[in-house]
Every structure is written in C-alpha cells, then in structure tokens.
Scaffold this motif. Structure first.
Motif, short mmCIF file in Angstrom:
data_model
loop_
_atom_site.label_atom_id
_atom_site.label_comp_id
_atom_site.label_asym_id
_atom_site.label_seq_id
_atom_site.Cartn_x
_atom_site.Cartn_y
_atom_site.Cartn_z
N PRO A 1 5.96 3.38 -2.30
CA PRO A 1 5.51 3.16 -0.91
C PRO A 1 5.89 1.80 -0.35
N ALA A 2 5.84 0.76 -1.18
CA ALA A 2 6.14 -0.59 -0.70
C ALA A 2 7.61 -0.78 -0.37
N SER A 3 8.48 0.08 -0.91
CA SER A 3 9.92 -0.11 -0.71
C SER A 3 10.58 0.97 0.15
N SER A 4 9.94 2.12 0.29
CA SER A 4 10.60 3.26 0.94
C SER A 4 11.03 2.97 2.38
N GLY A 5 10.18 2.26 3.13
CA GLY A 5 10.50 1.99 4.53
C GLY A 5 11.68 1.05 4.70
N VAL A 6 11.67 -0.06 3.99
CA VAL A 6 12.74 -1.05 4.14
C VAL A 6 14.06 -0.52 3.57
N ILE A 7 13.99 0.29 2.52
CA ILE A 7 15.21 0.88 1.95
C ILE A 7 15.88 1.79 2.99
N ARG A 8 15.08 2.60 3.65
CA ARG A 8 15.64 3.49 4.67
C ARG A 8 16.20 2.69 5.85
N LEU A 9 15.47 1.68 6.29
CA LEU A 9 15.89 0.88 7.43
C LEU A 9 17.23 0.20 7.17
N VAL A 10 17.35 -0.47 6.03
CA VAL A 10 18.59 -1.19 5.71
C VAL A 10 19.75 -0.22 5.54
N ALA A 11 19.52 0.87 4.83
CA ALA A 11 20.60 1.84 4.61
C ALA A 11 21.09 2.43 5.93
N GLU A 12 20.17 2.77 6.81
CA GLU A 12 20.56 3.35 8.10
C GLU A 12 21.30 2.33 8.96
N GLU A 13 20.90 1.06 8.88
CA GLU A 13 21.61 0.02 9.63
C GLU A 13 23.06 -0.11 9.16
#
Length: 241
Positions: free
Chosen positions: A84-96
């Motif tokens: 949970p602590a990493s899922s959001g930022v991982i998606r954000l960076v990858a999509e960027e």
C-alpha cells in the motif's frame, strides 16, 4: 580544510540530512536483520536498527548511475511495488514515463512466460473493443455480466503491464522481500534489478541494492523520484544522440 574538501563535505552533509528528513535511515528491530545487511547498519536506537547514511548514498549512487545508463540506451524499466505504501507512487512514476508497472499483484510468468501474458493482454483488449462497439449486446444479460466481471479482473491485473511490448531492461523494486517472485523471474531472464530493501532482506539477491526504509511513504517517494530523475537524465542524452 581547503575549499574543495569543505564543499565535498557540505554536499555529503546535505545528502545525509536529506535521508534523515524522509526517514530512510530507519531499519527494523535487530532480531529481524538479515546477516548480509550487517555491513550497512550504523547502530541501534530504541531497538530499531539505523542504517549508515553514507553507505546508503554509496549504494544509491551506483543504482542511479545504472538507471541513467538504461535511459541513455533507450531501455524500458518495469516498476514494481505492491505494498500500500508504494503502489500509488509506483503507478504515478511509471505512467509519467510511459513505462509498465505492477502495483497490485505480480502475475507469475510475467517475465518468464511473457508470450502467454501478451496473449492475455491481447484477449483483454479484444474484450474491451467488443464492449465499446456494442458487440456484447448479442449475449444474454447474465453472459454480459460475466464478461464485464472478467474485463474488470483483467484490467486490475494487466493495465499496468500493457506498455510492456518486450522484456524490460531493468526492474525497479520496492521491498525485495515482498517482490521475491518478480526478482526471481528477472534473474531467470538476466534482467538487472534495482531495489530499495530494508534490513530484513538479502542484498545479494538484487543487482543494485539500495539499503533503506522500504515501508515509509516519504522514503519510498524519495527513492522512486530520484530513480525517475536518473532515468530521464540518461534518456535526454539518448534523445540528443
């Protein structure tokens, strides 16, 4: 101390303070420590092991240089973090970056059985196309409901790896222990792994270990952001060439 040495010391001090600000220096209790992580530990405070900040930076810089080289070659990184602590930022960076990611569940065979995974992606995209065109209306309501549920499940599992048109040049992982299956598959396909890993992980299992707090959102965001910057720095050189 001459001006050059003073400047270098100030840079080191600033980096150390930056690590402290995001809480990257916190490990786990000593009882949880993996034997191979001992070299990165500076001490213990309130029963929590504290990482050696300078050693963190040494490892971090090596990892960032590698990611920069991947960007310079125009390679793709698969970003992995399912906690949970990493899922959001991982998606954000990858999509960027337009890169693939896994932030909910690693599907066995994503790397080692890529052909089958690609077939599942094509099947998922075909179902979506049929739904948009109205082709599914020829089925009964019960059949349509079943297909819609299947689309939802496939979307959860596959939307992140949709950009994965071929095997990636590298994996970027948050918590090597949590993502052990992904790392094992990467090794089987000779794909280098960069990983943020806490004191309970084995650093020998990854190509470029970054010892540090892999639970705190600030620490995870900091490391992931720096990784993205390094990749983009290399990519800029690739584009200019």
């Amino acid at each position: 101390m001459n001006d050059s040495l003073a400047f270098e010391q100030n840079v080191v001090d600033e980096r150390v303070q930056e690590l402290f600000r995001v809480g990257m220096h916190f490990g786990y209790a000593k009882t949880r420590r993996h034997p191979r992580m001992r070299q990165y530990i500076a001490g213990v405070k309130s029963n929590i092991e504290i990482f050696n900040a300078e050693k963190i930076w040494e490892c971090f810089n090596v990892a960032l240089e590698f990611l920069e080289s991947v960007g310079k070659e125009g390679g793709m990184v698969l970003w992995v973090g399912t906690k949970p602590a990493s899922s959001g930022v991982i998606r954000l960076v990858a999509e960027e970056l337009g890169h693939p990611y896994v932030n909910s569940r690693w599907i066995g065979g994503t790397l080692t059985n890529y052909k089958i995974i690609r077939e599942r992606i094509n099947y998922w995209q075909d179902l979506i196309a049929k739904k948009k065109s109205g082709e599914l209306l020829k089925y009964t309501k019960q059949e349509q409901l079943r297909i819609n549920h299947e689309i939802e499940k496939l979307t959860r599992d596959l939307q992140g790896i949709f950009p994965l048109s071929s095997l990636p040049k590298a994996l970027f992982v948050i918590d090597a222990g949590e993502e052990e299956i992904a790392i094992r598959e990467a090794h089987m396909k000779n794909i280098s792994v960069v990983a943020l890993l806490n004191s309970d992980c084995d650093p020998k299992k990854v190509s470029y270990p970054i010892p540090g707090n892999d639970n705190a959102s600030k620490s995870i965001s900091f490391v992931t952001s720096k990784a993205k910057e390094a990749y983009l720095k290399g990519k800029a050189m690739h584009v200019s060439n």
